[in-house]
Every structure is written in structure tokens, then in C-alpha cells.
Scaffold this motif. Structure first.
Motif, PDB file in Angstrom:
ATOM      1  N   SER A  45     -24.306 -13.645  17.848  1.00  0.00           N
ATOM      2  CA  SER A  45     -23.522 -13.416  19.065  1.00  0.00           C
ATOM      3  C   SER A  45     -22.109 -12.970  18.725  1.00  0.00           C
ATOM      4  O   SER A  45     -21.544 -12.083  19.376  1.00  0.00           O
ATOM      5  CB  SER A  45     -23.472 -14.695  19.910  1.00  0.00           C
ATOM      6  OG  SER A  45     -24.767 -15.109  20.276  1.00  0.00           O
ATOM      7  N   LEU A  46     -21.541 -13.585  17.695  1.00  0.00           N
ATOM      8  CA  LEU A  46     -20.163 -13.270  17.304  1.00  0.00           C
ATOM      9  C   LEU A  46     -20.043 -11.842  16.785  1.00  0.00           C
ATOM     10  O   LEU A  46     -19.135 -11.101  17.168  1.00  0.00           O
ATOM     11  CB  LEU A  46     -19.690 -14.263  16.243  1.00  0.00           C
ATOM     12  CG  LEU A  46     -18.223 -14.149  15.805  1.00  0.00           C
ATOM     13  CD1 LEU A  46     -17.297 -14.366  16.995  1.00  0.00           C
ATOM     14  CD2 LEU A  46     -17.921 -15.156  14.707  1.00  0.00           C
ATOM     15  N   PHE A  47     -20.979 -11.442  15.937  1.00  0.00           N
ATOM     16  CA  PHE A  47     -20.909 -10.098  15.362  1.00  0.00           C
ATOM     17  C   PHE A  47     -21.351  -9.018  16.352  1.00  0.00           C
ATOM     18  O   PHE A  47     -20.902  -7.876  16.270  1.00  0.00           O
ATOM     19  CB  PHE A  47     -21.768 -10.024  14.095  1.00  0.00           C
ATOM     20  CG  PHE A  47     -21.142 -10.717  12.912  1.00  0.00           C
ATOM     21  CD1 PHE A  47     -19.955 -10.251  12.364  1.00  0.00           C
ATOM     22  CD2 PHE A  47     -21.727 -11.847  12.374  1.00  0.00           C
ATOM     23  CE1 PHE A  47     -19.370 -10.894  11.280  1.00  0.00           C
ATOM     24  CE2 PHE A  47     -21.151 -12.502  11.290  1.00  0.00           C
ATOM     25  CZ  PHE A  47     -19.964 -12.028  10.741  1.00  0.00           C
ATOM     26  N   LEU A  54     -20.106 -14.888  22.060  1.00  0.00           N
ATOM     27  CA  LEU A  54     -20.146 -16.309  21.718  1.00  0.00           C
ATOM     28  C   LEU A  54     -20.091 -17.162  22.984  1.00  0.00           C
ATOM     29  O   LEU A  54     -20.819 -18.154  23.123  1.00  0.00           O
ATOM     30  CB  LEU A  54     -18.966 -16.641  20.800  1.00  0.00           C
ATOM     31  CG  LEU A  54     -19.104 -17.861  19.884  1.00  0.00           C
ATOM     32  CD1 LEU A  54     -20.310 -17.713  18.973  1.00  0.00           C
ATOM     33  CD2 LEU A  54     -17.832 -18.044  19.072  1.00  0.00           C
ATOM     34  N   GLY A  55     -19.231 -16.752  23.911  1.00  0.00           N
ATOM     35  CA  GLY A  55     -19.137 -17.477  25.177  1.00  0.00           C
ATOM     36  C   GLY A  55     -20.430 -17.413  25.966  1.00  0.00           C
ATOM     37  O   GLY A  55     -20.860 -18.408  26.562  1.00  0.00           O
ATOM     38  N   GLU A  56     -21.069 -16.245  25.981  1.00  0.00           N
ATOM     39  CA  GLU A  56     -22.341 -16.089  26.687  1.00  0.00           C
ATOM     40  C   GLU A  56     -23.423 -16.965  26.060  1.00  0.00           C
ATOM     41  O   GLU A  56     -24.241 -17.568  26.763  1.00  0.00           O
ATOM     42  CB  GLU A  56     -22.771 -14.618  26.660  1.00  0.00           C
ATOM     43  CG  GLU A  56     -21.875 -13.697  27.475  1.00  0.00           C
ATOM     44  CD  GLU A  56     -22.248 -12.239  27.314  1.00  0.00           C
ATOM     45  OE1 GLU A  56     -23.121 -11.938  26.458  1.00  0.00           O
ATOM     46  OE2 GLU A  56     -21.672 -11.394  28.031  1.00  0.00           O
ATOM     47  N   PHE A  57     -23.418 -17.030  24.735  1.00  0.00           N
ATOM     48  CA  PHE A  57     -24.399 -17.844  24.011  1.00  0.00           C
ATOM     49  C   PHE A  57     -24.243 -19.321  24.369  1.00  0.00           C
ATOM     50  O   PHE A  57     -25.222 -20.022  24.670  1.00  0.00           O
ATOM     51  CB  PHE A  57     -24.219 -17.629  22.507  1.00  0.00           C
ATOM     52  CG  PHE A  57     -25.183 -18.398  21.647  1.00  0.00           C
ATOM     53  CD1 PHE A  57     -26.551 -18.203  21.756  1.00  0.00           C
ATOM     54  CD2 PHE A  57     -24.712 -19.317  20.719  1.00  0.00           C
ATOM     55  CE1 PHE A  57     -27.443 -18.908  20.952  1.00  0.00           C
ATOM     56  CE2 PHE A  57     -25.596 -20.028  19.912  1.00  0.00           C
ATOM     57  CZ  PHE A  57     -26.961 -19.822  20.029  1.00  0.00           C
ATOM     58  N   PHE A  58     -23.004 -19.806  24.378  1.00  0.00           N
ATOM     59  CA  PHE A  58     -22.748 -21.208  24.714  1.00  0.00           C
ATOM     60  C   PHE A  58     -23.100 -21.503  26.169  1.00  0.00           C
ATOM     61  O   PHE A  58     -23.590 -22.587  26.497  1.00  0.00           O
ATOM     62  CB  PHE A  58     -21.287 -21.563  24.444  1.00  0.00           C
ATOM     63  CG  PHE A  58     -20.979 -21.810  22.997  1.00  0.00           C
ATOM     64  CD1 PHE A  58     -21.723 -22.720  22.257  1.00  0.00           C
ATOM     65  CD2 PHE A  58     -19.949 -21.137  22.364  1.00  0.00           C
ATOM     66  CE1 PHE A  58     -21.446 -22.955  20.917  1.00  0.00           C
ATOM     67  CE2 PHE A  58     -19.665 -21.362  21.022  1.00  0.00           C
ATOM     68  CZ  PHE A  58     -20.416 -22.270  20.295  1.00  0.00           C
ATOM     69  N   LEU A  59     -22.847 -20.527  27.056  1.00  0.00           N
ATOM     70  CA  LEU A  59     -23.160 -20.723  28.470  1.00  0.00           C
ATOM     71  C   LEU A  59     -24.666 -20.867  28.676  1.00  0.00           C
ATOM     72  O   LEU A  59     -25.125 -21.728  29.442  1.00  0.00           O
ATOM     73  CB  LEU A  59     -22.625 -19.553  29.298  1.00  0.00           C
ATOM     74  CG  LEU A  59     -22.914 -19.608  30.808  1.00  0.00           C
ATOM     75  CD1 LEU A  59     -22.299 -20.860  31.426  1.00  0.00           C
ATOM     76  CD2 LEU A  59     -22.387 -18.359  31.506  1.00  0.00           C
TER      77      LEU A  59
END
Length: 271
Positions: A45-47, A54-59
Motif C-alpha cells: 500500500s505504501l509503495f 496506507l490510510g486506505e489499507f488501515f481503513l
């Protein structure tokens, strides 16, 4: 023109032993593969999208945990957060926040539930209300219906069935597996003898309220469409009366129709 295909299948009856075994397998897989999947997901997600990804992944993870909690803690939440006539937690397709929002709208939260809701509002304003998911799998607590919004000269077409005292916006329940358009066209033809023009159907909105003639906590979800028709409006044998109502007639309609009346009035479409 918007069509939201909603094709749901009822849950299969499961042998308790099979359910227990599947639960154990899911726990083992989570423990063994979860950490690796989480770490890989972080870097991917970060790359791929930077901090936004990253925010979308955590959400997504937060929503999944929220849905798990809605099932895992359903009995405790139903005891502590809502009144007896409230909308029950426990739908596996729904988050805790969504169920909390529905009870917020219905004023069926206990003092403790209201306290939790206020804390969430501090973190994210109107969190529970904005989290209501109108497209979850149908359950015994949500009656899934569609409505045809037909307006003329500031009035809305409504009908009254035989033996009923209230008026209802034309429409009805979908059959299992029916998409919106097919279900609405079928219902309107059965009720009013006209054929809706599928190419003209335009999504208006989704409204929820306490269902008439049902126990407290059972909601009706009304998905509404504008649309043109072919033919002559003629009520069928189940419809005793077909009328055009103004906003002043709002007390003559069902609870969910009142919300639709309010919406149309605010938009200046219903006078």
C-alpha cells in the motif's frame, strides 16, 4: 440512469460441528498467515499509493474488525447499548457503527449507547449516522422495498391497498435475486398496469424507517427511483384508491414515506 444490482442468497443451514471446525480453521489461518499478510499489505500500500494507500489499507482493516465485532459482541451490545425495541446488532455484513447509527436515528439507544455515540462523534463528527450502510444483506430486521417516485404539479402519486388506511408510494418488495430495475418494473405493472421505461429510471435515494404493522426495531428500507412510463394508470384489484398527494397530506402516509415527502419538499419538488 443508475442500477444497483443486489443479488443476495440466504445463508445455508450449517451443521454445528461444521461451523465449529470452520471457526477453528479460520483462527489457525489468521494466526499463521495474518502477520505476513499484514506486513506485505503495509509495504504494498505504501509503495503503490504512498500514505494515502496506507490510510486506505488501515481503513479496510478497521471496517473488517468492526464487522467482526458486530457478530462477536452482538448479544452484549444488544443488552447494553440499545433498548428492547431497538435495531439489533449482529448482521455479519454490517459494522457496529452502522447499527449504532440506525438506533441513533430511531432514538433507541440506551444512556450507555448514547455515551458511546457521543465519544465517536468527538473523534469523527456524525460518525454513526454517516456510517449507516444501506446496502447490507437483507435480514429479518430490514424489509427491502423499492418505490417509484412519480410527480406532477407538485404532487406525488400514491396508492391505498384494500383494508389499509394509510397511503403508500407505489412499489413493493423485490423477489430473491432481483435487481432494482426488474423488481420495480414488475411491481408497478402489477399495481398500476403501466410499464416503466427502463432507460428513464433514475436513482433518487434510499430511506429507512420503522416498518408499519411490524414489531419495533423492524425497519423498511425504501430504494427510490424516478422514471417515465407507458400506458394508462389503472389500479389493479389489490389497490382500492390511487391519489395525488401534497406535502400537507404527510400524516396520511407511512413512516418511511414521510421521510421521502420531507426530502421532496426540501428540494421543492413536492408542494
Amino acid at each position: 440512469m443508475i442500477f444497483k444490482k443486489q443479488v443476495y442468497q440466504p445463508d445455508k443451514k450449517t451443521n454445528p460441528l461444521i461451523g465449529f471446525l470452520l471457526f477453528l480453521i479460520s483462527i489457525v489461518l489468521l494466526v499463521l498467515t495474518g502477520p505476513f499478510g499484514f506486513i506485505y499489505g503495509l509495504f504494498h500500500s505504501l509503495f503503490a499509493k504512498g500514505f494515502t494507500g496506507l490510510g486506505e489499507f488501515f481503513l479496510k482493516i478497521a471496517i473488517s474488525i468492526d464487522q467482526l465485532g458486530n457478530v462477536l459482541m452482538q448479544h452484549l451490545l444488544n443488552l447494553l447499548w440499545i433498548k428492547k425495541d431497538g435495531y439489533k446488532f449482529g448482521n455479519r455484513d454490517e459494522t457496529i457503527s452502522s447499527a449504532l447509527g440506525r438506533n441513533n436515528k430511531m432514538n433507541t439507544l440506551t444512556s450507555f449507547g448514547q455515551f458511546i455515540d457521543k465519544i465517536l462523534d468527538i473523534i469523527d463528527n456524525n460518525h454513526s449516522l454517516d456510517s449507516i450502510d444501506y446496502y447490507i444483506e437483507p435480514s429479518k430486521q430490514i424489509i427491502d422495498k423499492l418505490a417509484w417516485i412519480h410527480l406532477a404539479d407538485g404532487k406525488i402519486l400514491s396508492t391505498r391497498s384494500k383494508g389499509k388506511t394509510k397511503y403508500y408510494i407505489p412499489g413493493g418488495k423485490r423477489e430473491l435475486g432481483e435487481p432494482d430495475a426488474k423488481a420495480l418494473i414488475r411491481e408497478i405493472k402489477e399495481e398500476l398496469s403501466v410499464e416503466l421505461d427502463v432507460s428513464s429510471l433514475q436513482f433518487m435515494g434510499v430511506f429507512e424507517a420503522q416498518a408499519d404493522s411490524h414489531k419495533p426495531g423492524v425497519l423498511v428500507k425504501m430504494t427510490c427511483y424516478y422514471g417515465n412510463y407507458h400506458g394508462t394508470l389503472l389500479p389493479d384489484s389489490e389497490i382500492e384508491e390511487m391519489v395525488w398527494l401534497n406535502y400537507k397530506d404527510i400524516e396520511m402516509v407511512s413512516e418511511v414515506d414521510k421521510l421521502i415527502f420531507d426530502y421532496l419538499y426540501q428540494k421543492g419538488q413536492l408542494l
